[in-house]
Design a protein around this motif. Structure first.
Motif, short mmCIF file in Angstrom:
data_model
loop_
_atom_site.label_atom_id
_atom_site.label_comp_id
_atom_site.label_asym_id
_atom_site.label_seq_id
_atom_site.Cartn_x
_atom_site.Cartn_y
_atom_site.Cartn_z
N ILE A 55 38.67 -2.95 -0.74
CA ILE A 55 37.73 -2.48 0.28
C ILE A 55 37.50 -3.62 1.28
N ILE B 30 35.38 -5.23 2.96
CA ILE B 30 33.93 -5.34 3.12
C ILE B 30 33.53 -6.08 4.41
N CYS C 259 35.03 2.35 -4.12
CA CYS C 259 34.44 1.40 -5.08
C CYS C 259 34.40 1.94 -6.51
N ILE C 260 34.83 1.10 -7.47
CA ILE C 260 34.74 1.50 -8.88
C ILE C 260 33.63 0.72 -9.60
N ARG C 261 32.75 0.08 -8.83
CA ARG C 261 31.56 -0.59 -9.37
C ARG C 261 31.89 -1.63 -10.45
N CYS C 262 32.82 -2.52 -10.10
CA CYS C 262 33.18 -3.55 -11.08
C CYS C 262 32.28 -4.78 -10.95
N GLY C 263 31.70 -4.97 -9.78
CA GLY C 263 30.82 -6.12 -9.60
C GLY C 263 31.53 -7.42 -9.25
N ALA C 264 32.86 -7.40 -9.16
CA ALA C 264 33.59 -8.65 -8.87
C ALA C 264 33.17 -9.22 -7.52
N CYS C 265 32.88 -8.34 -6.56
CA CYS C 265 32.50 -8.85 -5.23
C CYS C 265 31.22 -9.67 -5.31
N ILE D 24 25.10 -5.07 -11.11
CA ILE D 24 25.42 -3.69 -11.50
C ILE D 24 26.08 -3.60 -12.87
N CYS E 142 38.31 -7.69 -4.55
CA CYS E 142 38.04 -6.27 -4.79
C CYS E 142 39.29 -5.56 -5.32
N PRO E 143 39.18 -4.93 -6.49
CA PRO E 143 40.37 -4.30 -7.09
C PRO E 143 40.89 -3.11 -6.29
N VAL E 144 40.06 -2.55 -5.44
CA VAL E 144 40.53 -1.42 -4.64
C VAL E 144 40.53 -1.77 -3.14
N ILE F 15 28.95 -5.20 -2.06
CA ILE F 15 29.06 -3.74 -2.03
C ILE F 15 27.72 -3.13 -1.60
S1 SF4 Z 1 34.69 -5.61 -5.94
FE1 SF4 Z 1 35.21 -3.70 -4.88
S2 SF4 Z 1 35.27 -2.17 -6.53
FE2 SF4 Z 1 34.21 -3.94 -7.35
S3 SF4 Z 1 32.03 -3.50 -6.99
FE3 SF4 Z 1 32.73 -4.71 -5.25
S4 SF4 Z 1 33.36 -3.20 -3.73
FE4 SF4 Z 1 33.19 -2.13 -5.67
#
Ligand code: SF4
Lengths: 477, 224
Positions: free
Chosen positions: A377, A379, A313-319, A152, A373-375, A342
Motif C-alpha cells: 500500500i 501509504i 490492508c490485512i492488518r498486520c501492523g508492520a507499518c 492493532i 507493507c506486505p500488500v 495505516i
Molecule cells: S503494513 Fe500494510 S497490511 Fe500491514 S497493517 Fe500496515 S497497511 Fe496494513
C-alpha cells in the motif's frame, strides 16, 4: 467550511515523547518485532515474490468486491451461517444487540476484533446491560484499565510487566502480586476459562472470508478465538466488507505473509477455518453462527481508484512497527482506533480529512511503512493525496470532509507567497531583505516559532543564488 | 433478513457496483509457493523442527505400536483420564489396545452441554487424529466433526495428536489443494502448530494461556 480539528496529534505526541517509561516500552517491543520479522524473510526475492502475489490477490478481491460479497453471502447461507449487513457502526451495534437479546444472552466473550473496536461495541453493550468481556490476553489487560488498544496486533504493548502485575493484584479477585509472566498468564487463564464456560455468546473478528467455500478464517496464538467461537451456543463474527477473498487457496499466501510481517512468526499457533454452526451429529460447536458485514465508510473509500488501495490492508501492523513516529509516540497519541501509518490514512478517510488533518500531517513521508507493507500500500502517496483533499474540493472527489481542513491563515500565506513570486520586483526586494535581515528574525516570531520548536532556525545565505549568478557572470543560456 | 439489514445490503452493494471498474484482473504468479518443496523424509524433519521450536513434543511410533506409545505416555505422566472419539478410526484403535487400570479412557460421545463443566475441569488430556501436516512451517491439519468433536483439541490441558509421516505436505497452500479444502470444508477445520501461547506481556512468551499447555505429537513413521 473549515472544521477545527478537535484532536491534536501534535500535542498528544509531544506529551508521549516526554514519557520515558512509555518510550522504553515501545522501543523494546518494536526492536524485537522488527528483528523477528527480518529473520522470517531471509531471501529478498522470496519476499518480493510473496508481496507481489499477496498484492495481486488483494487487488483482485477488490476488483470483484461486490460479486465476491454476494458469493460469500450465498456460500455462508448454504453452510448455515446467517449473514447481516450494516452501513454504519450504530446499525452493526443494534444488529448484534438484537441477536443477543433474541437468545436472552447476558454475557459475551470476545476474541480479538478491531472492527468491534471501531464500533465501540463493548461500551454499547454494557449500556444495554450485557457484559462484553475481552479474552485475548492483551485486550483483557487493557479492558481491566478501561483503556483502548495501542497497537492493532499487540493491544497492551504500551504496558510493562510491573504495571500489569500491579493492575492484576488490584483488579483480579484473590490475586497476589507477582511479576512472573507465567504466573500472570495463569491468573488470566483461570478467570477467563470460567468465563468461556459460562458465556451465552461469543464474538470474533475475521481475518479472511472465503467467498467460494463460505469460510471465516481466524488467525491466533492463544486459543481464545477458538474458545469464543466454539464453546458458547451463539457465535457472532464481524468483518469489514473488504476482508473477502475468492478462494481458500488465495488465503494461504496471505496468511503466510501476515504472521511473518506481524509478529515474525512463520505460522500462528492456530489457524481456524469456520464454515458453519454445529453440524449433524456434531457434539459441540455453536448452534448458530452469524456474520455481520460492516461498511462504515469503506464503500466510499472503494469509490476512489487511488484511495482504494487502503482496503488491501490485512492488518498486520508492520507499518506501525517500522514507523519512526509510531515507535516514539506509541499508539494512544493518535486518539484513533487504528494507530500508526495505516491509521493515518484510514481514520481521516472514515472520519473526515478535515477533522483529522492532524493525522495526515503527522508524518515525515519517509516511506518505511510502504517498504514493509506486505500488500504494497503506497501509504506516503495516499497521505500526500489526503493532504490535498483536506484543503481542496476537487471535482469528482468523494473523500469525506474534503476541503474542510482549509484555514484562513494558510490560505493567506499561500496567497502572499504566490503574489510575491508572480512579481519580479517584489520578489527581488523580498529576497534582498531576507538575505540581509533574515538572520536577525527572532526564533520566537510567528510561523518561525512553529518550526524552531524542535529544529534550529534556518539561516538564509548572505547572497541569493540569483545575485551570485549575476556577480559571477552566468547568463540565462 | 430484517428490513434494516436488507436496505443496508442493497445500499452497500449498489455503491460498490457503481464504483466497480472492469479492468483486467492482475495475474497470480504462485512460483514462490511452488518453490517450497522437499522430499518426503525431509518434510518430516522440517515439520518436527518447526513445531519443536514452539514447544511441541514428539513421540516416535510405528503403525503397529502407536496405541502403546500413547498409553506409555499417559502412564508416565500419571494422567487420570484421556478424552477420545470412539467413533473415529484412530479412537477405535486406541480403545481396542487399551488395557484396564491406570489412565482411564473417556469417550466424547455426547453433546457437550451434558458435561461441559467436567470437560473444563475434570479432563487431563484429549486425543485426536490429524489429516495431515505442513512441512514448511510445522503444523498439524485437523478436521474435527461428529467422530472427533472440536473441543477435544482445545479444552484439556494436554492435546495428544496422531500424525502419519506420509501425510505431511509441503505447504499449507499445497495441503489445501491436495485435501480438496478449497472446494468444500466441514463446519470446522484447522491448523495447529504448537501449544497455546501468548506474548502479550512484555513480549515474553508464555505457554498455555487459554488452550492446551502441552501439545504431544505421536509421529507414526510410515514412509517406505
Ligand atoms: S503494513 Fe500494510 S497490511 Fe500491514 S497493517 Fe500496515 S497497511 Fe496494513
Amino acid at each position: 467550511m473549515h472544521v477545527e480539528s478537535e484532536i491534536h496529534f501534535r500535542d498528544a505526541a509531544a506529551k508521549a515523547l516526554l514519557d520515558p517509561q512509555l518510550r522504553a516500552n515501545f522501543r523494546r517491543a518494536m526492536d524485537g518485532l522488527i528483528s523477528k520479522r527480518r529473520a522470517q524473510f531471509p531471501d529478498p526475492r522470496d519476499l518480493q515474490d510473496l508481496r507481489d502475489l499477496s498484492t495481486a490477490i488483494r487487488s483482485r478481491s477488490l476488483l470483484n468486491l461486490p460479486d465476491l460479497l454476494e458469493q460469500l453471502e450465498a456460500s455462508c447461507r448454504k453452510n448455515g451461517i446467517q449473514v447481516h449487513w450494516a452501513e454504519t457502526c450504530e446499525q452493526a451495534n443494534e444488529l448484534i444487540l438484537g441477536l443477543l437479546q433474541a437468545k436472552g444472552a447476558k454475557t459475551l466473550v470476545k476474541g480479538k476484533s478491531m472492527v468491534s473496536e471501531e464500533m465501540h461495541l463493548n461500551a454499547f453493550l454494557e449500556s444495554k446491560g450485557i457484559e462484553a468481556l475481552e479474552s485475548d490476553l492483551g485486550e483483557y489487560i487493557i479492558q481491566l484499565d478501561g483503556e483502548t488498544p495501542s497497537h492493532i496486533i499487540m493491544p497492551a504493548i504500551h504496558k510493562n510487566k510491573d504495571q500489569i502485575a500491579r493492575q492484576f493484584s488490584q483488579k483480579i479477585k484473590d490475586a497476589k502480586y507477582t511479576e512472573d509472566v507465567d504466573e500472570l498468564t495463569a491468573m488470566a487463564r483461570k478467570v477467563l476459562r470460567q468465563k468461556f464456560l459460562d458465556a451465552d455468546a461469543g464474538l470474533s473478528g475475521v481475518n479472511f472470508a472465503v467467498a467460494e467455500t463460505g469460510t471465516l478464517c481466524l488467525v491466533e496464538n492463544e486459543g481464545n478465538g477458538r474458545m469464543s467461537t466454539h464453546v458458547p451456543p451463539l457465535h457472532i463474527a464481524v468483518m469489514g466488507l473488504e476482508k473477502v477473498v475468492a478462494r481458500l487457496e488465495d488465503v494461504a499466501p496471505l496468511y503466510s505473509i501476515l504472521t511473518r510481517s506481524a509478529t515474525g512468526q512463520a505460522v500462528s499457533t492456530y489457524f481456524n477455518l469456520i464454515s458453519g454452526p454445529r453440524g449433524t451429529g456434531e457434539k459441540d460447536g455453536p448452534q448458530e453462527v452469524h456474520l455481520v458485514i460492516l461498511d462504515n465508510g469503506r464503500s466510499r473509500i472503494y469509490a476512489d481508484p487511488q484511495l482504494r488501495a487502503t482496503l488491501r490492508c490485512i492488518r498486520c501492523g508492520a507499518c506501525m512497527n517500522h514507523c519512526p513516529v509510531y515507535t516514539r509516540v506509541g499508539g494512544h497519541a493518535y486518539e484513533a482506533v487504528y494507530p500508526g501509518p495505516i491509521g493515518k490514512i484510514l481514520t481521516p478517510q472514515m472520519e473526515g480529512v478535515g477533522v483529522r488533518h492532524d493525522l495526515i500531517h503527522g508524518s515525515s513521508l519517509c516511506g518505511a511503512c510502504a517498504e514493509v507493507c506486505p500488500v504494497e500500500i503506497p501509504i506516503p502517496e495516499i497521505l500526500v493525496r489526503l493532504r490535498r483533499e483536506a484543503t481542496h474540493e476537487d471535482a469528482g472527489s468523494k473523500v469525506e470532509g474534503r476541503g474542510t481542513g482549509r484555514t484562513a491563515t494558510e490560505d493567506w500565506a499561500w496567497r502572499l507567497w504566490a503574489g510575491v513570486l508572480k512579481r519580479p520586483t517584489l520578489y527581488r526586494l523580498a529576497a534582498w531583505f531576507a538575505t540581509r535581515f533574515g538572520k536577525a528574525l527572532p526564533t520566537g516570531a510567528p510561523l518561525i516559532k512553529d518550526w524552531t520548536r524542535t529544529r534550529t532556525k534556518p539561516v538564509p545565505a548572505r547572497r541569493s543564488l540569483q545575485e551570485r549568478m549575476r556577480a559571477e557572470g552566468a547568463r540565462h543560456d | 433478513m430484517t428490513n434494516a439489514t436488507a436496505d443496508a445490503r442493497s445500499a452497500i452493494l449498489g455503491r460498490l457496483r457503481a464504483s466497480m471498474d472492469t479492468g483486467p484482473l492482475p495475474g497470480l504468479d504462485t512460483a514462490v509457493l511452488e518453490r517450497r518443496a522437499w522430499p518426503a523424509a525431509e518434510r518430516v524433519v522440517r515439520l518436527r523442527k518447526g513445531m519443536e521450536a514452539v514447544h511441541t513434543e514428539f513421540l516416535d511410533a510405528t503403525p503397529a505400536d502407536w496405541p502403546a506409545v500413547v498409553r506409555a505416555f499417559c502412564d508416565r505422566e500419571g494422567l487420570k483420564n484421556l478424552l477420545f472419539g470412539p467413533a473415529s478410526e484412530a479412537g477405535a484403535a486406541l480403545a481396542d489396545a487399551w488395557t484396564p487400570g491406570g489412565t482411564q479412557l473417556l469417550p466424547y460421545d455426547r453433546p457437550v452441554e451434558t458435561f461441559k463443566e467436567e470437560l473444563f475441569t475434570g479432563v487431563d488430556a484429549g486425543f485426536t487424529d490429524t489429516v495431515g501436516g505442513v512441512a514448511e512451517t510445522g503444523g498439524l491439519l485437523l478436521m474435527p466433526g461428529p467422530a472427533e468433536p472440536r473441543l477435544m483439541s482445545l479444552v484439556p490441558p494436554i492435546h495428544i495428536a496422531l500424525l502419519r509421516a506420509s501425510t505431511i505436505q509441503n505447504t499449507f497452500w499445497s495441503a489445501v489443494k491436495s485435501l480438496g479444502w478449497g472446494r468444500r470444508l466441514p463446519p470446522n477445520a484447522l491448523m495447529i502448530s504448537g501449544p497455546s501461547k501468548t506474548a502479550d506481556i512484555e513480549q515474553t512468551l508464555a505457554y498455555g494461556v487459554h488452550g492446551p499447555k502441552r501439545l504431544i505429537v505421536v509421529l507414526v513413521q510410515d514412509l517406505s
